[in-house]
Design an enzyme around this catalytic site. Structure first.
Site, PDB file in Angstrom:
ATOM      1  N   GLU A 175      -2.448  -7.005   7.343  1.00 12.31           N
ATOM      2  CA  GLU A 175      -1.198  -6.696   8.042  1.00 12.31           C
ATOM      3  C   GLU A 175      -1.004  -7.621   9.241  1.00 12.31           C
ATOM      4  O   GLU A 175      -1.983  -8.178   9.774  1.00 12.31           O
ATOM      5  CB  GLU A 175      -1.254  -5.231   8.509  1.00 12.31           C
TER       6      GLU A 175
ATOM      7  N   HIS B 114       0.821  -1.210   0.000  1.00 11.90           N
ATOM      8  CA  HIS B 114       0.000   0.000   0.000  1.00 11.90           C
ATOM      9  C   HIS B 114       0.861   1.270   0.000  1.00 11.90           C
ATOM     10  O   HIS B 114       2.042   1.247   0.377  1.00 11.90           O
ATOM     11  CB  HIS B 114      -0.912   0.018   1.225  1.00 11.90           C
TER      12      HIS B 114
END
Length: 219
Positions: A92, A12
């Site tokens: 994550e 990201h």
């Protein structure tokens, strides 16, 4: 079986947490947004991806975090060519709930000494935990290749540690090799390319933050 020609992994863009780690004390990790810089990074990466994919179809998997969804939107891919799924197994590494900055910094120093793969954050996951769920995702991904109409491109929009562990699992890297790898930068990509012999190769290696160490033979 229709194996894709390329599997593209993207970290990201810069998030609020990358810019200011005190934000974790006030906002949930999964809710953090891209910064203005992060949006710009994602748009630049999107331009490269649009050129890479051309008019070919793309099977896309996105981590459920806000910053990964925003990164994907910034890519500007044609909605008619993209099949998108939210994939929680690509999230994550969990570090716990709201986080105290000084405590996290201390735990990260412990992790550097203990090992990124095995160290478990007090209320969160170890790298080994992430490896296991990435492995489960890979089983699902391989089953999807059984579809004769599977797109020639796969795109994963995820996180730095998850990218490294995906490649570790795919290429059967050792723990020692993984421990030596550094995270890619925000909006960096790594691409697995299908060769004529039916195997995949990585378009470029991960950088190393230290030399690999080994304490035993593998067989």
């Amino acid at each position: 079986m229709a194996r894709p020609q390329r599997i593209v992994l993207v970290r990201h863009g810069e998030s609020e947490g990358n810019a200011d780690d005190t934000v974790y004390e006030r906002e949930p990790d999964h809710a953090l947004k891209l910064t203005e810089t992060g949006w710009d990074q994602a748009k630049e990466t999107g331009a490269r991806l649009r050129k890479l994919f051309g008019q070919e179809a793309v099977s896309t998997y996105v981590s459920p975090y806000r910053r990964t969804h925003e990164t994907f939107r910034a890519f500007g891919l044609d909605s008619d060519q993209v099949r998108i799924r939210e994939e929680p197994r690509l999230r994550e590494q969990d570090w716990g709930n709201w986080q105290d900055r000084d405590d996290v910094r201390l735990q990260k120093s412990y992790r550097d000494a203990y090992g990124h793969f095995f160290y478990r954050f007090a209320q969160g996951e170890s790298g080994a935990d992430v490896y296991d769920r990435v492995g489960a995702f890979l089983e699902s991904l391989h089953r999807s290749f059984e579809d004769p109409d599977h797109p020639p491109n796969v795109l994963l929009v995820t996180h730095g540690l998850t990218m490294r562990l995906f490649c570790m699992r795919w290429f059967h890297w050792s723990v020692a090799e993984f421990e030596a790898l550094a995270n890619p930068g925000n909006d960096e990509t790594r691409t697995l390319l299908l060769a004529e012999d039916g195997r995949y190769t990585l378009d470029r290696p991960f950088e190393h933050w230290r030399l690999p160490e080994s304490y035993g033979a593998t067989g």
